[in-house]
Design a protein around this motif. Structure first.
Motif, PDB file in Angstrom:
ATOM      1  N   TYR A 117      93.820  56.080 -30.566  1.00 13.00           N
ATOM      2  CA  TYR A 117      92.510  56.101 -31.226  1.00 13.00           C
ATOM      3  C   TYR A 117      92.083  54.678 -31.582  1.00 13.00           C
ATOM      4  O   TYR A 117      90.957  54.260 -31.300  1.00 13.00           O
ATOM      5  CB  TYR A 117      92.586  56.976 -32.482  1.00 13.00           C
ATOM      6  CG  TYR A 117      91.351  56.916 -33.363  1.00 13.00           C
ATOM      7  CD1 TYR A 117      90.266  57.746 -33.130  1.00 13.00           C
ATOM      8  CD2 TYR A 117      91.283  56.038 -34.439  1.00 13.00           C
ATOM      9  CE1 TYR A 117      89.145  57.697 -33.942  1.00 13.00           C
ATOM     10  CE2 TYR A 117      90.166  55.977 -35.253  1.00 13.00           C
ATOM     11  CZ  TYR A 117      89.104  56.810 -35.000  1.00 13.00           C
ATOM     12  OH  TYR A 117      87.998  56.752 -35.808  1.00 13.00           O
ATOM     13  N   TRP A 118      93.006  53.911 -32.214  1.00 15.94           N
ATOM     14  CA  TRP A 118      92.670  52.546 -32.623  1.00 15.94           C
ATOM     15  C   TRP A 118      92.366  51.680 -31.408  1.00 15.94           C
ATOM     16  O   TRP A 118      91.437  50.878 -31.431  1.00 15.94           O
ATOM     17  CB  TRP A 118      93.803  51.917 -33.445  1.00 15.94           C
ATOM     18  CG  TRP A 118      94.028  52.600 -34.760  1.00 15.94           C
ATOM     19  CD1 TRP A 118      95.185  53.167 -35.190  1.00 15.94           C
ATOM     20  CD2 TRP A 118      93.084  52.812 -35.814  1.00 15.94           C
ATOM     21  NE1 TRP A 118      95.003  53.721 -36.442  1.00 15.94           N
ATOM     22  CE2 TRP A 118      93.730  53.513 -36.845  1.00 15.94           C
ATOM     23  CE3 TRP A 118      91.731  52.475 -35.983  1.00 15.94           C
ATOM     24  CZ2 TRP A 118      93.088  53.872 -38.028  1.00 15.94           C
ATOM     25  CZ3 TRP A 118      91.089  52.843 -37.178  1.00 15.94           C
ATOM     26  CH2 TRP A 118      91.769  53.531 -38.171  1.00 15.94           C
ATOM     27  N   ILE A 119      93.133  51.825 -30.345  1.00 15.80           N
ATOM     28  CA  ILE A 119      92.898  51.044 -29.127  1.00 15.80           C
ATOM     29  C   ILE A 119      91.526  51.379 -28.547  1.00 15.80           C
ATOM     30  O   ILE A 119      90.760  50.486 -28.182  1.00 15.80           O
ATOM     31  CB  ILE A 119      94.022  51.303 -28.097  1.00 15.80           C
ATOM     32  CG1 ILE A 119      95.336  50.686 -28.602  1.00 15.80           C
ATOM     33  CG2 ILE A 119      93.646  50.742 -26.724  1.00 15.80           C
ATOM     34  CD1 ILE A 119      96.571  51.152 -27.839  1.00 15.80           C
ATOM     35  N   ALA A 120      91.199  52.664 -28.485  1.00 13.39           N
ATOM     36  CA  ALA A 120      89.903  53.075 -27.941  1.00 13.39           C
ATOM     37  C   ALA A 120      88.758  52.527 -28.785  1.00 13.39           C
ATOM     38  O   ALA A 120      87.748  52.065 -28.243  1.00 13.39           O
ATOM     39  CB  ALA A 120      89.828  54.599 -27.858  1.00 13.39           C
ATOM     40  N   LYS A 121      88.897  52.561 -30.091  1.00 18.52           N
ATOM     41  CA  LYS A 121      87.853  52.052 -30.982  1.00 18.52           C
ATOM     42  C   LYS A 121      87.650  50.551 -30.779  1.00 18.52           C
ATOM     43  O   LYS A 121      86.523  50.075 -30.761  1.00 18.52           O
ATOM     44  CB  LYS A 121      88.188  52.331 -32.441  1.00 18.52           C
ATOM     45  CG  LYS A 121      87.948  53.762 -32.862  1.00 18.52           C
ATOM     46  CD  LYS A 121      86.513  54.109 -32.731  1.00 18.52           C
ATOM     47  CE  LYS A 121      86.039  55.017 -33.819  1.00 18.52           C
ATOM     48  NZ  LYS A 121      84.634  55.376 -33.651  1.00 18.52           N
ATOM     49  N   GLU A 122      88.739  49.819 -30.651  1.00 15.55           N
ATOM     50  CA  GLU A 122      88.648  48.374 -30.445  1.00 15.55           C
ATOM     51  C   GLU A 122      87.989  48.039 -29.112  1.00 15.55           C
ATOM     52  O   GLU A 122      87.214  47.109 -29.013  1.00 15.55           O
ATOM     53  CB  GLU A 122      90.031  47.732 -30.524  1.00 15.55           C
ATOM     54  CG  GLU A 122      90.549  47.605 -31.932  1.00 15.55           C
ATOM     55  CD  GLU A 122      89.647  46.808 -32.846  1.00 15.55           C
ATOM     56  OE1 GLU A 122      89.213  45.706 -32.455  1.00 15.55           O
ATOM     57  OE2 GLU A 122      89.354  47.283 -33.964  1.00 15.55           O
ATOM     58  N   LYS A 123      88.303  48.812 -28.088  1.00 17.05           N
ATOM     59  CA  LYS A 123      87.734  48.549 -26.764  1.00 17.05           C
ATOM     60  C   LYS A 123      86.275  48.940 -26.679  1.00 17.05           C
ATOM     61  O   LYS A 123      85.512  48.392 -25.902  1.00 17.05           O
ATOM     62  CB  LYS A 123      88.540  49.279 -25.688  1.00 17.05           C
ATOM     63  CG  LYS A 123      89.874  48.627 -25.436  1.00 17.05           C
ATOM     64  CD  LYS A 123      90.579  49.251 -24.265  1.00 17.05           C
ATOM     65  CE  LYS A 123      91.853  48.472 -23.991  1.00 17.05           C
ATOM     66  NZ  LYS A 123      92.498  48.893 -22.775  1.00 17.05           N
ATOM     67  N   ASN A 124      85.869  49.912 -27.484  1.00 17.66           N
ATOM     68  CA  ASN A 124      84.496  50.393 -27.455  1.00 17.66           C
ATOM     69  C   ASN A 124      83.778  49.926 -28.715  1.00 17.66           C
ATOM     70  O   ASN A 124      83.577  50.673 -29.650  1.00 17.66           O
ATOM     71  CB  ASN A 124      84.469  51.921 -27.344  1.00 17.66           C
ATOM     72  CG  ASN A 124      83.083  52.434 -27.071  1.00 17.66           C
ATOM     73  OD1 ASN A 124      82.127  51.681 -26.998  1.00 17.66           O
ATOM     74  ND2 ASN A 124      82.959  53.738 -26.942  1.00 17.66           N
ATOM     75  N   LYS A 125      83.382  48.685 -28.744  1.00 21.18           N
ATOM     76  CA  LYS A 125      82.755  48.074 -29.911  1.00 21.18           C
ATOM     77  C   LYS A 125      81.466  48.765 -30.355  1.00 21.18           C
ATOM     78  O   LYS A 125      81.028  48.605 -31.471  1.00 21.18           O
ATOM     79  CB  LYS A 125      82.480  46.581 -29.666  1.00 21.18           C
ATOM     80  CG  LYS A 125      83.716  45.772 -29.445  1.00 21.18           C
ATOM     81  CD  LYS A 125      84.533  45.698 -30.690  1.00 21.18           C
ATOM     82  CE  LYS A 125      85.737  44.779 -30.473  1.00 21.18           C
ATOM     83  NZ  LYS A 125      86.652  44.756 -31.558  1.00 21.18           N
ATOM     84  N   LYS A 126      80.888  49.565 -29.467  1.00 20.22           N
ATOM     85  CA  LYS A 126      79.656  50.287 -29.798  1.00 20.22           C
ATOM     86  C   LYS A 126      79.858  51.165 -31.038  1.00 20.22           C
ATOM     87  O   LYS A 126      78.953  51.349 -31.830  1.00 20.22           O
ATOM     88  CB  LYS A 126      79.258  51.146 -28.580  1.00 20.22           C
ATOM     89  CG  LYS A 126      78.013  51.969 -28.794  1.00 20.22           C
ATOM     90  CD  LYS A 126      77.562  52.540 -27.460  1.00 20.22           C
ATOM     91  CE  LYS A 126      77.769  54.019 -27.416  1.00 20.22           C
ATOM     92  NZ  LYS A 126      77.294  54.632 -26.189  1.00 20.22           N
TER      93      LYS A 126
END
Length: 131
Positions: A117-126
């Motif tokens: 979840y944290w990795i996905a959030k960081e990669k998707n700055k939107k």
């Protein structure tokens, strides 16, 4: 044991009414009632700390891994992030309810999903700003 059950058990063990506990904690009676019904959780880590102090328990007893995950998501991504994190954990828990995973394996899987979840959030700055 769920957060709501821990709070109720420890509050009663201290001989406090919900109103007394609310007054000491500096929140409304409705807030305590919602905590004990499992309808809401403290949104700030400081509240967990103050609750632990009042109840005479370690903060980690109240703050399970999933609850800490929700708080961190809320602090970093706002209410929307916290809702997404909670929905994710509920869905994953539902997938494995009554399943064959032992508790240690389940804990490791949940941690891995939280990390993803944290990795996905960081990669998707939107979606990375508080909302």
């Amino acid at each position: 044991m769920k957060f709501c059950d821990k709070v109720k058990k420890e509050r009663r063990a201290k001989g406090l009414t919900q109103q007394q506990f609310a007054d000491i904690l500096g929140v409304s009676l409705r807030t305590i009632t919602n905590y004990e019904k499992g309808e809401s959780y403290p949104k700030q880590r400081e509240i967990y700390g103050k609750m632990a102090e009042i109840l005479g328990v370690d903060i980690n007893y109240l703050l399970t891994e999933n609850e800490e995950f929700y708080i961190n998501a809320n602090e970093k991504y706002g209410a929307t992030g916290a809702q997404q994190a909670k929905a994710l954990m509920q869905e994953v828990t539902g997938l494995f309810a009554g399943g064959e995973l032992d508790q240690d394996d389940m804990d490791e899987m949940m941690k891995a999903i939280q990390d993803a979840y944290w990795i996905a959030k960081e990669k998707n700055k939107k979606y990375a700003s508080k909302g």
